[in-house]
Design an enzyme around this catalytic site. Structure first.
Site, PDB file in Angstrom:
ATOM      1  N   GLY A 168       0.776  -1.243   0.000  1.00  0.00           N
ATOM      2  CA  GLY A 168       0.000   0.000   0.000  1.00  0.00           C
ATOM      3  C   GLY A 168       0.799   1.279   0.000  1.00  0.00           C
ATOM      4  O   GLY A 168       0.301   2.320  -0.435  1.00  0.00           O
TER       5      GLY A 168
ATOM      6  N   GLU B 132       4.287   3.779   6.173  1.00  0.00           N
ATOM      7  CA  GLU B 132       3.036   3.023   6.032  1.00  0.00           C
ATOM      8  C   GLU B 132       2.014   3.821   5.229  1.00  0.00           C
ATOM      9  O   GLU B 132       2.068   5.042   5.187  1.00  0.00           O
ATOM     10  CB  GLU B 132       2.448   2.773   7.423  1.00  0.00           C
ATOM     11  CG  GLU B 132       2.356   1.365   7.912  1.00  0.00           C
ATOM     12  CD  GLU B 132       1.640   0.333   7.073  1.00  0.00           C
ATOM     13  OE1 GLU B 132       1.299   0.557   5.906  1.00  0.00           O
ATOM     14  OE2 GLU B 132       1.409  -0.749   7.636  1.00  0.00           O
ATOM     15  N   ASP B 133       1.068   3.114   4.660  1.00  0.00           N
ATOM     16  CA  ASP B 133      -0.003   3.805   3.939  1.00  0.00           C
ATOM     17  C   ASP B 133      -1.051   4.342   4.908  1.00  0.00           C
ATOM     18  O   ASP B 133      -1.461   5.480   4.825  1.00  0.00           O
ATOM     19  CB  ASP B 133      -0.652   2.883   2.888  1.00  0.00           C
ATOM     20  CG  ASP B 133      -1.119   1.538   3.448  1.00  0.00           C
ATOM     21  OD1 ASP B 133      -0.915   1.260   4.650  1.00  0.00           O
ATOM     22  OD2 ASP B 133      -1.688   0.744   2.677  1.00  0.00           O
TER      23      ASP B 133
ATOM     24  N   ASP C 278      -4.990   2.118  10.919  1.00  0.00           N
ATOM     25  CA  ASP C 278      -6.426   1.989  11.159  1.00  0.00           C
ATOM     26  C   ASP C 278      -6.601   1.664  12.647  1.00  0.00           C
ATOM     27  O   ASP C 278      -6.632   2.555  13.488  1.00  0.00           O
ATOM     28  CB  ASP C 278      -6.937   0.901  10.208  1.00  0.00           C
ATOM     29  CG  ASP C 278      -8.447   0.723  10.211  1.00  0.00           C
ATOM     30  OD1 ASP C 278      -9.133   1.452  10.933  1.00  0.00           O
ATOM     31  OD2 ASP C 278      -8.938  -0.150   9.495  1.00  0.00           O
TER      32      ASP C 278
ATOM     33  N   LYS D 256      -6.643   6.886  10.832  1.00  0.00           N
ATOM     34  CA  LYS D 256      -8.061   6.996  11.210  1.00  0.00           C
ATOM     35  C   LYS D 256      -8.084   7.089  12.734  1.00  0.00           C
ATOM     36  O   LYS D 256      -8.147   6.068  13.422  1.00  0.00           O
ATOM     37  CB  LYS D 256      -8.836   5.761  10.748  1.00  0.00           C
ATOM     38  CG  LYS D 256      -8.963   5.624   9.236  1.00  0.00           C
ATOM     39  CD  LYS D 256      -9.742   4.367   8.876  1.00  0.00           C
ATOM     40  CE  LYS D 256      -9.859   4.194   7.390  1.00  0.00           C
ATOM     41  NZ  LYS D 256     -10.393   2.867   7.012  1.00  0.00           N
TER      42      LYS D 256
ATOM     43  N   PHE E 259     -13.927   3.558   4.417  1.00  0.00           N
ATOM     44  CA  PHE E 259     -12.961   2.798   3.629  1.00  0.00           C
ATOM     45  C   PHE E 259     -12.544   3.603   2.396  1.00  0.00           C
ATOM     46  O   PHE E 259     -13.378   4.118   1.659  1.00  0.00           O
ATOM     47  CB  PHE E 259     -13.577   1.463   3.190  1.00  0.00           C
ATOM     48  CG  PHE E 259     -12.593   0.577   2.501  1.00  0.00           C
ATOM     49  CD1 PHE E 259     -11.629  -0.110   3.232  1.00  0.00           C
ATOM     50  CD2 PHE E 259     -12.610   0.440   1.120  1.00  0.00           C
ATOM     51  CE1 PHE E 259     -10.705  -0.918   2.594  1.00  0.00           C
ATOM     52  CE2 PHE E 259     -11.685  -0.376   0.476  1.00  0.00           C
ATOM     53  CZ  PHE E 259     -10.730  -1.054   1.217  1.00  0.00           C
ATOM     54  N   ILE E 260     -11.244   3.690   2.178  1.00  0.00           N
ATOM     55  CA  ILE E 260     -10.742   4.490   1.054  1.00  0.00           C
ATOM     56  C   ILE E 260      -9.841   3.639   0.139  1.00  0.00           C
ATOM     57  O   ILE E 260      -9.284   2.618   0.559  1.00  0.00           O
ATOM     58  CB  ILE E 260      -9.995   5.750   1.545  1.00  0.00           C
ATOM     59  CG1 ILE E 260      -8.914   5.397   2.596  1.00  0.00           C
ATOM     60  CG2 ILE E 260     -10.927   6.742   2.181  1.00  0.00           C
ATOM     61  CD1 ILE E 260      -7.553   5.481   2.088  1.00  0.00           C
TER      62      ILE E 260
ATOM     63  N   ASP F 179      -5.752  -0.292  -1.933  1.00  0.00           N
ATOM     64  CA  ASP F 179      -6.575  -1.134  -2.806  1.00  0.00           C
ATOM     65  C   ASP F 179      -7.905  -1.536  -2.182  1.00  0.00           C
ATOM     66  O   ASP F 179      -8.090  -1.469  -0.970  1.00  0.00           O
ATOM     67  CB  ASP F 179      -5.819  -2.420  -3.130  1.00  0.00           C
ATOM     68  CG  ASP F 179      -5.785  -3.374  -1.938  1.00  0.00           C
ATOM     69  OD1 ASP F 179      -5.374  -2.937  -0.838  1.00  0.00           O
ATOM     70  OD2 ASP F 179      -6.200  -4.534  -2.090  1.00  0.00           O
TER      71      ASP F 179
ATOM     72  N   ARG G 233      -5.209   0.604  -6.751  1.00  0.00           N
ATOM     73  CA  ARG G 233      -3.951   1.196  -6.262  1.00  0.00           C
ATOM     74  C   ARG G 233      -3.413   2.260  -7.208  1.00  0.00           C
ATOM     75  O   ARG G 233      -2.634   3.120  -6.822  1.00  0.00           O
ATOM     76  CB  ARG G 233      -2.875   0.119  -6.111  1.00  0.00           C
ATOM     77  CG  ARG G 233      -3.181  -0.934  -5.059  1.00  0.00           C
ATOM     78  CD  ARG G 233      -1.930  -1.766  -4.801  1.00  0.00           C
ATOM     79  NE  ARG G 233      -2.204  -2.993  -4.085  1.00  0.00           N
ATOM     80  CZ  ARG G 233      -2.339  -3.089  -2.755  1.00  0.00           C
ATOM     81  NH1 ARG G 233      -2.238  -2.015  -2.004  1.00  0.00           N
ATOM     82  NH2 ARG G 233      -2.573  -4.252  -2.186  1.00  0.00           N
TER      83      ARG G 233
ATOM     84  N   ARG H 270      -4.501   8.246  -8.836  1.00  0.00           N
ATOM     85  CA  ARG H 270      -3.631   9.282  -8.253  1.00  0.00           C
ATOM     86  C   ARG H 270      -4.308  10.060  -7.124  1.00  0.00           C
ATOM     87  O   ARG H 270      -3.636  10.692  -6.316  1.00  0.00           O
ATOM     88  CB  ARG H 270      -3.141  10.233  -9.339  1.00  0.00           C
ATOM     89  CG  ARG H 270      -4.240  10.846 -10.166  1.00  0.00           C
ATOM     90  CD  ARG H 270      -3.685  11.800 -11.212  1.00  0.00           C
ATOM     91  NE  ARG H 270      -2.808  11.128 -12.178  1.00  0.00           N
ATOM     92  CZ  ARG H 270      -1.696  11.672 -12.671  1.00  0.00           C
ATOM     93  NH1 ARG H 270      -1.318  12.867 -12.287  1.00  0.00           N
ATOM     94  NH2 ARG H 270      -0.982  11.023 -13.541  1.00  0.00           N
TER      95      ARG H 270
HETATM   96  P1  5GP Z   1      -4.667  -1.861  11.141  1.00  0.00           P
HETATM   97  O1  5GP Z   1      -3.865  -3.037  11.597  1.00  0.00           O
HETATM   98  O2  5GP Z   1      -4.076  -0.532  11.563  1.00  0.00           O
HETATM   99  O3  5GP Z   1      -6.108  -1.973  11.545  1.00  0.00           O
HETATM  100  O4  5GP Z   1      -4.724  -1.900   9.567  1.00  0.00           O
HETATM  101  C1  5GP Z   1      -3.688  -1.419   8.798  1.00  0.00           C
HETATM  102  C2  5GP Z   1      -3.820  -1.913   7.386  1.00  0.00           C
HETATM  103  O5  5GP Z   1      -5.181  -2.069   7.015  1.00  0.00           O
HETATM  104  C3  5GP Z   1      -3.244  -0.918   6.391  1.00  0.00           C
HETATM  105  O6  5GP Z   1      -1.868  -1.130   6.171  1.00  0.00           O
HETATM  106  C4  5GP Z   1      -4.079  -1.172   5.160  1.00  0.00           C
HETATM  107  O7  5GP Z   1      -3.489  -2.192   4.401  1.00  0.00           O
HETATM  108  C5  5GP Z   1      -5.406  -1.648   5.694  1.00  0.00           C
HETATM  109  N1  5GP Z   1      -6.436  -0.602   5.714  1.00  0.00           N
HETATM  110  C6  5GP Z   1      -6.977   0.004   6.792  1.00  0.00           C
HETATM  111  N2  5GP Z   1      -7.914   0.887   6.456  1.00  0.00           N
HETATM  112  C7  5GP Z   1      -7.985   0.854   5.096  1.00  0.00           C
HETATM  113  C8  5GP Z   1      -8.761   1.575   4.129  1.00  0.00           C
HETATM  114  O8  5GP Z   1      -9.610   2.448   4.418  1.00  0.00           O
HETATM  115  N3  5GP Z   1      -8.530   1.269   2.823  1.00  0.00           N
HETATM  116  C9  5GP Z   1      -7.630   0.333   2.432  1.00  0.00           C
HETATM  117  N4  5GP Z   1      -7.492   0.126   1.135  1.00  0.00           N
HETATM  118  N5  5GP Z   1      -6.867  -0.354   3.320  1.00  0.00           N
HETATM  119  C10 5GP Z   1      -7.042  -0.094   4.634  1.00  0.00           C
END
Ligand code: 5GP
Length: 178
Positions: A48, A102-103, A106, A134, A155-156, A162, A168, A171
């Site tokens: 990501g 990181e992307d 969450d 978030k 969710f984005i 993705d 992915r 832009r």
């Molecule tokens: P966490 O462990 O913090 O709950 O989740 C982190 C991972 O969840 C991120 O690296 C990403 O891959 C995925 N993720 C969380 N929220 C989103 C979202 O809104 N969109 C997408 N595409 N991936 C997300």
């Protein structure tokens, strides 16, 4: 505003590329200021973060290195909480300043697990740089040093992120239309 369809879901423009790049440049400026004397090792967490990593690196003006790792934990549109092993880190990080790129953070569980794994390898310092957070979803106490943008719980996709492997390449960042 534009609307895109990915599989069963529709998404609308949420953060345009121009705004993303402006915030990424700001974060790069903070890193240039804070880490100029320590040759940091950037660890880009694939898949990501590839676009964020590329744009961030273009603005870095300090001696630095980069490596790419994987730690996947996500399926569909809700975080599963399951985490896989860290793969791709072949160099020693002992005594080094590491910046995780990181992307999105969450719940923070993925990041927490990654921090534990990296701390066991005795780095001097670990910092987190993330494109998105978030804040209302965070379940763990994390010290996130560099944040490009805080977003709501929706969710984005786009700009590297993705939905089921797709999206992915966009832009801009898009948010799901319920
Ligand atoms: P966490 O462990 O913090 O709950 O989740 C982190 C991972 O969840 C991120 O690296 C990403 O891959 C995925 N993720 C969380 N929220 C989103 C979202 O809104 N969109 C997408 N595409 N991936 C997300």
């Amino acid at each position: 505003m534009s609307v895109i369809q990915i599989k069963d879901k529709r998404f609308k423009t949420f953060i345009p590329e121009e705004k993303i790049l402006q915030e990424v440049a700001r974060v790069a400026g903070e890193i240039n200021r804070d880490l100029k004397d320590c040759n940091p090792l950037f660890l880009s967490v694939l898949n990501g973060s590839f676009m964020f990593t590329a744009d961030l690196m273009k603005h870095l003006e300090i001696p630095c290195e980069i490596s790419f790792v994987k730690l996947a934990s996500y399926e569909g549109t809700s975080s599963s909480g399951k985490v896989k092993e860290l793969v791709g880190l072949n160099e020693s990080i002992e005594g080094r300043t590491v910046v995780i790129v990181e992307d999105i953070v969450d719940t923070g569980l993925t990041m927490q697990r990654l921090l534990e794994t990296l701390r066991a390898r005795n780095p001097k310092d670990i910092r987190i740089a993330t494109l998105l957070v978030k804040p209302d979803k965070l379940k763990v106490d994390l010290d996130i040093h560099y944040v490009a943008m805080n977003i709501p719980n929706d969710f984005i996709v786009g700009y590297g992120l993705d939905y089921d492997g797709l999206g992915r390449n966009y832009r801009d960042i898009y948010t799901v239309i319920e």
